[in-house]
Design a protein around this motif. Structure first.
Motif, PDB file in Angstrom:
ATOM      1  N   ALA A 181       0.830  -1.203   0.000  1.00  0.00           N
ATOM      2  CA  ALA A 181       0.000   0.000   0.000  1.00  0.00           C
ATOM      3  C   ALA A 181       0.864   1.251   0.000  1.00  0.00           C
ATOM      4  CB  ALA A 181      -0.935  -0.003   1.208  1.00  0.00           C
ATOM      5  N   ARG A 182       1.907   1.261   0.819  1.00  0.00           N
ATOM      6  CA  ARG A 182       2.803   2.423   0.859  1.00  0.00           C
ATOM      7  C   ARG A 182       3.536   2.588  -0.474  1.00  0.00           C
ATOM      8  NH1 ARG A 182       6.963   2.512   5.209  1.00  0.00           N
ATOM      9  NH2 ARG A 182       7.145   0.266   4.896  1.00  0.00           N
ATOM     10  N   SER A 183       3.866   1.469  -1.116  1.00  0.00           N
ATOM     11  CA  SER A 183       4.511   1.536  -2.433  1.00  0.00           C
ATOM     12  C   SER A 183       3.557   2.112  -3.474  1.00  0.00           C
ATOM     13  CB  SER A 183       4.981   0.144  -2.855  1.00  0.00           C
ATOM     14  OG  SER A 183       5.887  -0.409  -1.915  1.00  0.00           O
ATOM     15  N   CYS A 184       2.278   1.710  -3.385  1.00  0.00           N
ATOM     16  CA  CYS A 184       1.263   2.284  -4.274  1.00  0.00           C
ATOM     17  C   CYS A 184       1.182   3.796  -4.097  1.00  0.00           C
ATOM     18  CB  CYS A 184      -0.102   1.660  -3.988  1.00  0.00           C
ATOM     19  SG  CYS A 184      -0.313  -0.044  -4.551  1.00  0.00           S
ATOM     20  N   GLU A 185       1.204   4.227  -2.858  1.00  0.00           N
ATOM     21  CA  GLU A 185       1.103   5.657  -2.583  1.00  0.00           C
ATOM     22  C   GLU A 185       2.316   6.417  -3.112  1.00  0.00           C
ATOM     23  OE1 GLU A 185      -1.719   5.048   1.368  1.00  0.00           O
ATOM     24  OE2 GLU A 185       0.451   5.259   1.589  1.00  0.00           O
ATOM     25  N   ALA A 186       3.477   5.773  -3.066  1.00  0.00           N
ATOM     26  CA  ALA A 186       4.674   6.404  -3.642  1.00  0.00           C
ATOM     27  C   ALA A 186       4.504   6.601  -5.140  1.00  0.00           C
ATOM     28  CB  ALA A 186       5.906   5.543  -3.355  1.00  0.00           C
ATOM     29  N   LEU A 187       3.988   5.586  -5.822  1.00  0.00           N
ATOM     30  CA  LEU A 187       3.784   5.697  -7.270  1.00  0.00           C
ATOM     31  C   LEU A 187       2.693   6.708  -7.593  1.00  0.00           C
ATOM     32  CD1 LEU A 187       4.292   4.852 -10.165  1.00  0.00           C
ATOM     33  CD2 LEU A 187       2.793   2.881  -9.798  1.00  0.00           C
ATOM     34  N   ALA A 188       1.610   6.702  -6.822  1.00  0.00           N
ATOM     35  CA  ALA A 188       0.505   7.627  -7.087  1.00  0.00           C
ATOM     36  C   ALA A 188       0.932   9.084  -6.937  1.00  0.00           C
ATOM     37  CB  ALA A 188      -0.671   7.320  -6.157  1.00  0.00           C
ATOM     38  N   ALA A 189       1.930   9.331  -6.081  1.00  0.00           N
ATOM     39  CA  ALA A 189       2.399  10.701  -5.846  1.00  0.00           C
ATOM     40  C   ALA A 189       3.622  11.060  -6.674  1.00  0.00           C
ATOM     41  CB  ALA A 189       2.717  10.880  -4.364  1.00  0.00           C
ATOM     42  N   ALA A 190       4.036  10.190  -7.581  1.00  0.00           N
ATOM     43  CA  ALA A 190       5.278  10.408  -8.329  1.00  0.00           C
ATOM     44  C   ALA A 190       5.234  11.699  -9.140  1.00  0.00           C
ATOM     45  CB  ALA A 190       5.535   9.225  -9.262  1.00  0.00           C
ATOM     46  N   GLN A 191       6.331  12.428  -9.108  1.00  0.00           N
ATOM     47  CA  GLN A 191       6.493  13.630  -9.914  1.00  0.00           C
ATOM     48  C   GLN A 191       7.455  13.334 -11.068  1.00  0.00           C
ATOM     49  OE1 GLN A 191       4.662  16.525  -9.345  1.00  0.00           O
ATOM     50  NE2 GLN A 191       3.657  15.014  -8.016  1.00  0.00           N
ATOM     51  N   PRO A 192       7.280  13.988 -12.191  1.00  0.00           N
ATOM     52  CA  PRO A 192       8.114  13.671 -13.356  1.00  0.00           C
ATOM     53  C   PRO A 192       9.543  14.163 -13.202  1.00  0.00           C
ATOM     54  CG  PRO A 192       6.694  15.529 -13.842  1.00  0.00           C
ATOM     55  CD  PRO A 192       6.267  15.010 -12.502  1.00  0.00           C
ATOM     56  N   ALA A 193      10.459  13.386 -13.760  1.00  0.00           N
ATOM     57  CA  ALA A 193      11.840  13.842 -13.870  1.00  0.00           C
ATOM     58  C   ALA A 193      11.972  14.748 -15.097  1.00  0.00           C
ATOM     59  CB  ALA A 193      12.774  12.646 -14.007  1.00  0.00           C
ATOM     60  N   ALA A 194      13.046  15.504 -15.120  1.00  0.00           N
ATOM     61  CA  ALA A 194      13.333  16.364 -16.281  1.00  0.00           C
ATOM     62  C   ALA A 194      13.972  15.506 -17.365  1.00  0.00           C
ATOM     63  CB  ALA A 194      14.236  17.513 -15.868  1.00  0.00           C
ATOM     64  N   VAL A 195      13.134  14.703 -18.035  1.00  0.00           N
ATOM     65  CA  VAL A 195      13.678  13.730 -18.984  1.00  0.00           C
ATOM     66  C   VAL A 195      14.400  14.400 -20.154  1.00  0.00           C
ATOM     67  CG1 VAL A 195      12.010  11.943 -18.351  1.00  0.00           C
ATOM     68  CG2 VAL A 195      11.463  13.544 -20.210  1.00  0.00           C
ATOM     69  N   GLU A 196      14.070  15.651 -20.412  1.00  0.00           N
ATOM     70  CA  GLU A 196      14.755  16.379 -21.483  1.00  0.00           C
ATOM     71  C   GLU A 196      16.242  16.537 -21.202  1.00  0.00           C
ATOM     72  OE1 GLU A 196      12.105  17.418 -19.865  1.00  0.00           O
ATOM     73  OE2 GLU A 196      10.458  17.554 -21.315  1.00  0.00           O
ATOM     74  N   ASN A 197      16.642  16.361 -19.944  1.00  0.00           N
ATOM     75  CA  ASN A 197      18.045  16.526 -19.568  1.00  0.00           C
ATOM     76  C   ASN A 197      18.842  15.226 -19.607  1.00  0.00           C
ATOM     77  OD1 ASN A 197      17.605  19.257 -19.090  1.00  0.00           O
ATOM     78  ND2 ASN A 197      17.179  18.960 -16.914  1.00  0.00           N
ATOM     79  N   ILE A 198      18.176  14.115 -19.876  1.00  0.00           N
ATOM     80  CA  ILE A 198      18.883  12.837 -19.903  1.00  0.00           C
ATOM     81  C   ILE A 198      19.835  12.809 -21.094  1.00  0.00           C
ATOM     82  CG2 ILE A 198      18.596  10.347 -20.236  1.00  0.00           C
ATOM     83  CD1 ILE A 198      15.986  10.555 -18.635  1.00  0.00           C
ATOM     84  N   GLU A 199      21.098  12.493 -20.830  1.00  0.00           N
ATOM     85  CA  GLU A 199      22.129  12.519 -21.858  1.00  0.00           C
ATOM     86  C   GLU A 199      22.552  11.139 -22.326  1.00  0.00           C
ATOM     87  OE1 GLU A 199      25.341  14.700 -20.175  1.00  0.00           O
ATOM     88  OE2 GLU A 199      24.198  16.573 -19.959  1.00  0.00           O
ATOM     89  N   ALA A 200      22.306  10.112 -21.543  1.00  0.00           N
ATOM     90  CA  ALA A 200      22.801   8.767 -21.840  1.00  0.00           C
ATOM     91  C   ALA A 200      22.022   8.137 -22.999  1.00  0.00           C
ATOM     92  CB  ALA A 200      22.662   7.886 -20.601  1.00  0.00           C
ATOM     93  N   PRO A 201      22.581   7.114 -23.633  1.00  0.00           N
ATOM     94  CA  PRO A 201      21.806   6.323 -24.591  1.00  0.00           C
ATOM     95  C   PRO A 201      20.624   5.661 -23.874  1.00  0.00           C
ATOM     96  CG  PRO A 201      24.153   5.818 -24.730  1.00  0.00           C
ATOM     97  CD  PRO A 201      23.967   6.634 -23.496  1.00  0.00           C
TER      98      PRO A 201
END
Length: 265
Positions: A181-201
């Motif tokens: 349940a706590r893991s579900c709550e972590a996912l439900a509250a997830a905020q996006p990362a700045a994926v535009e900044n990812i440099e790796a393949p």
């Protein structure tokens, strides 16, 4: 294989060579990546069970994506892993995106199975309802498992691969209700990362019947990876969300080729 508990976090290590760190999703564990181990030969493969999941059930306090990120990086520091190839599934990919965006020097490459940036609003509501069901205990977890067997794996997998079905069912039902349940709550509250900044393949693998990471959403995510050194989207036919379990050979082949092409990253 070496198994150890580091600050109540279960960690497995296999092999020698360049490091690979694997981070599982909601309801998963280090075993989510067992079918991919042959593709990671000649590497030092580190698999952890996130706080509250698998064999890390004794983790106390609130669970958040930020805590998962901090825990994962702390484990790497403890094991003297300063740079690695990263492999994730489902919610684990959100963790990896935050690491890759904020700590680019630590990421040699990023392979994501069933990737999502964050759940859409309707999914957040459903995940929160799942958390309430999980708090009913074993009976609630059984109901969750049965519902997700229908929703998260493909009809073809259910018909042809009973071992895959059994794995997903057991992985879910082995989770302790309150921690899930706590893991579900972590996912439900997830905020996006700045994926535009990812440099790796980046490698993104999903199934054509994946309702969590549908192909159109994964392609849209790839379009946002403006700075990635390279990117590849793979859509597996007749496959749901548990890609490494439902289509292990195809996933292993894609991962093996991806690691080989980025061996010097």
């Amino acid at each position: 294989m070496r198994f150890q508990i580091i600050d109540r976090i279960a960690v497995e290590e296999d092999g020698e060579g360049p490091a690979i760190v694997c981070v599982h999703g909601l309801g998963g564990s280090s075993n989510t990546f067992t079918p991919l181990m042959p593709a990671m030969a000649r590497h030092r493969v580190i698999r952890l069970d996130l706080p509250g999941s698998g064999r890390s059930q004794r983790a106390e306090g609130g669970l958040t994506i930020e805590r998962y990120v901090a825990t994962t990086l702390d484990i790497c520091d403890r094991l003297n892993v300063l740079r690695a190839h990263w492999v994730g599934h489902s919610m684990g990919n959100i963790v990896l995106q935050h690491i890759a965006a904020a700590h680019p020097k630590r990421v040699a490459s990023l392979a994501m199975f069933g990737p999502l940036i964050t759940p859409p609003d309707a999914a957040r509501t459903a995940i929160q309802a799942r958390a309430a069901k999980a708090r009913e205990g074993a009976s609630g977890m059984q109901e969750i498992a049965q519902a997700l067997l229908q929703a998260s794996i493909s009809a073809d997998t259910r018909a042809r691969l009973p071992i895959a079905v059994a794995y997903v069912r057991e992985s879910l039902m082995r989770q302790e209700g309150e921690n899930y349940a706590r893991s579900c709550e972590a996912l439900a509250a997830a905020q996006p990362a700045a994926v535009e900044n990812i440099e790796a393949p980046v490698l993104l693998v999903t199934g054509d019947e994946d309702g969590v990471a549908p192909p159109q959403a994964v392609r849209a995510m790839a379009d946002r990876l403006h700075r990635a050194a390279s990117k590849r989207v793979v859509v597996l036919p007749r496959c749901g969300h548990w890609t490494p379990i439902e289509r292990p050979e195809e996933c292993a082949r894609e991962l093996r080729d991806f690691l080989a092409s980025n061996a010097r990253s």
